[in-house]
Each structure stands twice: as structure tokens, then as C-alpha cells.
Design a protein around this motif. Structure first.
Motif, short mmCIF file in Angstrom:
data_model
loop_
_atom_site.label_atom_id
_atom_site.label_comp_id
_atom_site.label_asym_id
_atom_site.label_seq_id
_atom_site.Cartn_x
_atom_site.Cartn_y
_atom_site.Cartn_z
N PHE A 1 0.82 -1.21 0.00
CA PHE A 1 0.00 0.00 0.00
C PHE A 1 0.85 1.26 0.00
O PHE A 1 0.52 2.26 -0.65
CB PHE A 1 -0.92 0.01 1.23
N GLY A 2 1.95 1.24 0.76
CA GLY A 2 2.76 2.45 0.87
C GLY A 2 3.98 2.24 1.74
O GLY A 2 4.31 1.11 2.13
N TYR A 3 4.62 3.37 2.08
CA TYR A 3 5.90 3.33 2.78
C TYR A 3 5.95 4.45 3.83
O TYR A 3 5.30 5.48 3.69
CB TYR A 3 7.06 3.51 1.80
N ALA A 4 6.78 4.22 4.85
CA ALA A 4 6.96 5.22 5.89
C ALA A 4 8.37 5.14 6.45
O ALA A 4 9.05 4.12 6.29
CB ALA A 4 5.94 5.03 7.02
N ALA A 5 8.80 6.22 7.07
CA ALA A 5 10.05 6.22 7.83
C ALA A 5 9.75 5.73 9.24
O ALA A 5 8.75 6.12 9.85
CB ALA A 5 10.65 7.62 7.86
N GLY A 6 10.61 4.85 9.76
CA GLY A 6 10.36 4.30 11.08
C GLY A 6 11.63 4.12 11.89
O GLY A 6 12.74 4.15 11.35
N LEU A 7 11.46 3.93 13.18
CA LEU A 7 12.56 3.65 14.10
C LEU A 7 12.24 2.37 14.87
O LEU A 7 11.20 2.27 15.52
CB LEU A 7 12.75 4.80 15.10
N ASP A 8 13.13 1.40 14.74
CA ASP A 8 13.04 0.16 15.52
C ASP A 8 13.88 0.38 16.77
O ASP A 8 15.09 0.20 16.76
CB ASP A 8 13.56 -1.00 14.68
N MET A 9 13.23 0.77 17.87
CA MET A 9 13.94 1.04 19.11
C MET A 9 14.23 -0.29 19.82
O MET A 9 13.41 -1.20 19.83
CB MET A 9 13.13 1.97 20.00
N ASP A 69 21.06 -4.14 25.46
CA ASP A 69 21.66 -5.04 26.46
C ASP A 69 20.82 -6.29 26.65
O ASP A 69 21.35 -7.40 26.79
CB ASP A 69 21.91 -4.32 27.78
N LEU A 70 19.49 -6.15 26.61
CA LEU A 70 18.63 -7.32 26.76
C LEU A 70 18.67 -8.19 25.51
O LEU A 70 18.62 -9.42 25.60
CB LEU A 70 17.20 -6.89 27.06
N GLN A 71 18.76 -7.55 24.35
CA GLN A 71 18.92 -8.33 23.12
C GLN A 71 20.22 -9.13 23.13
O GLN A 71 20.24 -10.31 22.79
CB GLN A 71 18.89 -7.42 21.90
N GLN A 72 21.31 -8.47 23.54
CA GLN A 72 22.60 -9.15 23.55
C GLN A 72 22.62 -10.30 24.55
O GLN A 72 23.17 -11.37 24.28
CB GLN A 72 23.72 -8.16 23.87
N LYS A 73 22.00 -10.08 25.70
CA LYS A 73 21.93 -11.15 26.70
C LYS A 73 21.19 -12.36 26.14
O LYS A 73 21.61 -13.51 26.34
CB LYS A 73 21.22 -10.62 27.96
N ALA A 74 20.10 -12.11 25.42
CA ALA A 74 19.35 -13.21 24.83
C ALA A 74 20.16 -13.91 23.75
O ALA A 74 20.16 -15.14 23.65
CB ALA A 74 18.04 -12.67 24.24
N LYS A 75 20.86 -13.12 22.93
CA LYS A 75 21.69 -13.72 21.88
C LYS A 75 22.78 -14.60 22.49
O LYS A 75 23.05 -15.70 21.98
CB LYS A 75 22.32 -12.62 21.03
N ASP A 76 23.39 -14.12 23.55
CA ASP A 76 24.47 -14.89 24.19
C ASP A 76 23.97 -16.24 24.71
O ASP A 76 24.73 -17.22 24.74
CB ASP A 76 25.08 -14.09 25.35
N LYS A 77 22.70 -16.28 25.12
CA LYS A 77 22.12 -17.51 25.66
C LYS A 77 21.29 -18.26 24.63
O LYS A 77 20.62 -19.23 24.97
CB LYS A 77 21.27 -17.18 26.89
N ARG A 78 21.35 -17.79 23.36
CA ARG A 78 20.59 -18.40 22.28
C ARG A 78 19.10 -18.45 22.59
O ARG A 78 18.42 -19.45 22.34
CB ARG A 78 21.15 -19.79 21.95
N ARG A 79 18.61 -17.34 23.11
CA ARG A 79 17.19 -17.22 23.44
C ARG A 79 16.53 -16.21 22.51
O ARG A 79 17.21 -15.43 21.84
CB ARG A 79 17.04 -16.78 24.89
N LYS A 135 13.35 -6.37 21.85
CA LYS A 135 12.73 -5.77 20.67
C LYS A 135 11.25 -5.45 20.81
O LYS A 135 10.77 -4.46 20.26
CB LYS A 135 12.91 -6.73 19.46
N ASP A 136 10.50 -6.30 21.51
CA ASP A 136 9.04 -6.18 21.52
C ASP A 136 8.57 -5.58 22.84
O ASP A 136 8.31 -6.30 23.81
CB ASP A 136 8.42 -7.57 21.31
#
Length: 230
Positions: A103-111, A115-125, A131-132
Motif C-alpha cells: 500500500f505504501g511506505y513510511a520512515a520508522g525507528l526500531d527502538m 543489552d537485553l537483546q545481547q543477553k538473549a543472543k548470548d544464551k541463544r534465546r 525488541k518487543d
């Protein structure tokens, strides 16, 4: 059956110069879609296939607002992105047909709570805590596809007027038709779906009081102010 309680209505994104709103059903996000960003995060560039994570519709935050610094993090990051809005069914579509449901496009920010993302990555979680979360999908008004075609337009973001991210949409590893076609192999895409298409290099932390402004040539800018911690 009658509902036990009422749920909030779907968030609505303004459609440029129309007086109408785009109701949000689901949010898909493409990971590591710019080689320079993958490299700055210490990740290999995967050109085999796109990969995705999701955000809840309740994470939508309209441009021009102030959001609190979120709980549970000391490393809150910005990620500037092109957002694709879907308004028609798409399931197992070919790449040559993948733009039809857009339908269309927009500018966005994925905040991101980095640190919580990295912690999850380190533990393969899963990355959900990183993110959410509320106000993590900031978005500007949607420009209809008839008025914008992603090519090599510039994409950039400033924090308090200082440039942090700058690239061109042509630098994406996976193009919009490739992303829509691939995602439609796994989901029945439909009206109300958004796709955040990945961020260029230059992501970094923000602090209370910071003003973020993101621009993509040809689209309305996205802006958000970071408020005090909750």
C-alpha cells in the motif's frame, strides 16, 4: 459469547494527505539487512535468505511524540528503517508479483533494548525482551506506493541534530520485493501488516532528553523525543 472486557482498538497510522488511517495488524522486522550494520554488530553477512523477528501491534508509536526511557535497560538504541505497509492478501507470491499488495511506505525507528537483546543472543534465546516492548516501533505518516518507489533514496537519522546514520536504500541486502516474496512463504500476509526492512550502520544509544529525527528522501520524516525513565 460476549467478551469479558474490551480490548484497545488497533493503532492507526495516518496516511499522507488523505484523512484516513492505516490500522496495524502485525509487525515483521528484517534483521541485518545492511552489510555495514551486520559488521558493526560483529555478525557475519548472511546472503542465503532474510531472517525476521516480530513486534506486537501495541508497540506502535506515532511520530512527533515523547516516549519514556523504557524499563529494564541501560542501553537503549535507535535503528532507522524504511517501513512497508501491506494492504492486500499475499501468500506464496513470486518476486515479480510481490509489490502488488504494498500500500505504501513510511520512515520508522526500531527502538531496541540492546543489552537485553545481547543477553538473549548470548544464551541463544529469543529477542522479545530486547525488541518487543511499548513504544518500540516508531513510525511516520504513510506515503502511498503510487507516490514513492524504493530505489537508491538516502536514509539518515540524527540525534539532537548530529548525524548518526546515513546510507542509501540500494544498500539493502534484500530488496523489498525479495522480502515480501520470502515472508509470504511463511505467513498469509494481509491488510494491516507492516514490515520494518532493516537498519543501516550507525546505531547507538540514546538518553532522556534526546530528540531523534529520521529521514528517507521522498517520505515524511519520523521524529521522537526520549523522555525520563519510567
Amino acid at each position: 459469547m460476549s467478551p469479558l472486557f474490551d480490548l484497545p482498538a488497533s493503532p492507526m497510522i495516518p496516511v499522507l494527505e488523505s484523512g484516513q488511517g492505516f490500522p496495524v495488524r502485525r509487525i515483521f522486522c528484517v534483521g541485518r539487512n545492511y552489510a555495514a550494520h551486520a559488521e558493526e554488530m560483529g555478525n557475519e553477512v548472511d546472503r542465503e535468505a532474510p531472517f525476521y523477528f516480530t513486534k506486537s501491534a501495541s508497540t506502535i508509536c506515532l511520530s512527533g511524540t515523547s516516549v519514556p526511557y523504557p524499563p529494564g535497560t541501560r542501553d537503549f538504541h535507535h535503528e532507522m528503517e524504511l517501513v512497508v505497509a501491506i494492504a492486500a492478501p499475499a501468500f506464496q507470491v513470486a518476486r515479480d508479483d510481490a509489490m502488488a499488495p504494498v500500500f505504501g511506505y513510511a520512515a520508522g525507528l526500531d527502538m531496541t533494548r540492546r543489552d537485553l537483546q545481547q543477553k538473549a543472543k548470548d544464551k541463544r534465546r529469543p529477542w522479545d525482551l530486547g525488541k518487543d516492548f511499548e513504544n518500540s516501533a516508531v513510525i511516520g505518516p504513510i506515503t502511498p506506493a503510487a507516490q514513492f518507489t524504493p530505489r537508491s533514496q538516502g536514509i539518515a537519522m540524527t540525534c539532537n541534530g548530529v548525524l548518526r546514520q546515513k546510507a542509501h536504500l540500494a544498500e539493502m541486502i534484500w530488496s523489498i520485493p525479495e522480502i515480501v516474496a520470502d515472508l509470504s512463504l511463511y505467513y498469509h500476509l494481509g491488510a494491516g501488516d507492516l514490515i520494518y526492512s532493516g537498519t543501516p550502520a550507525g546505531v547507538g544509544p540514546v538518553s532522556p532528553g534526546d530528540v531523534l529525527q529520521g529521514v528517507i528522501d521522498g517520505l515524511e520524516p519520523v521524529e521522537v523525543t526520549i523522555g525520563a525513565p519510567q
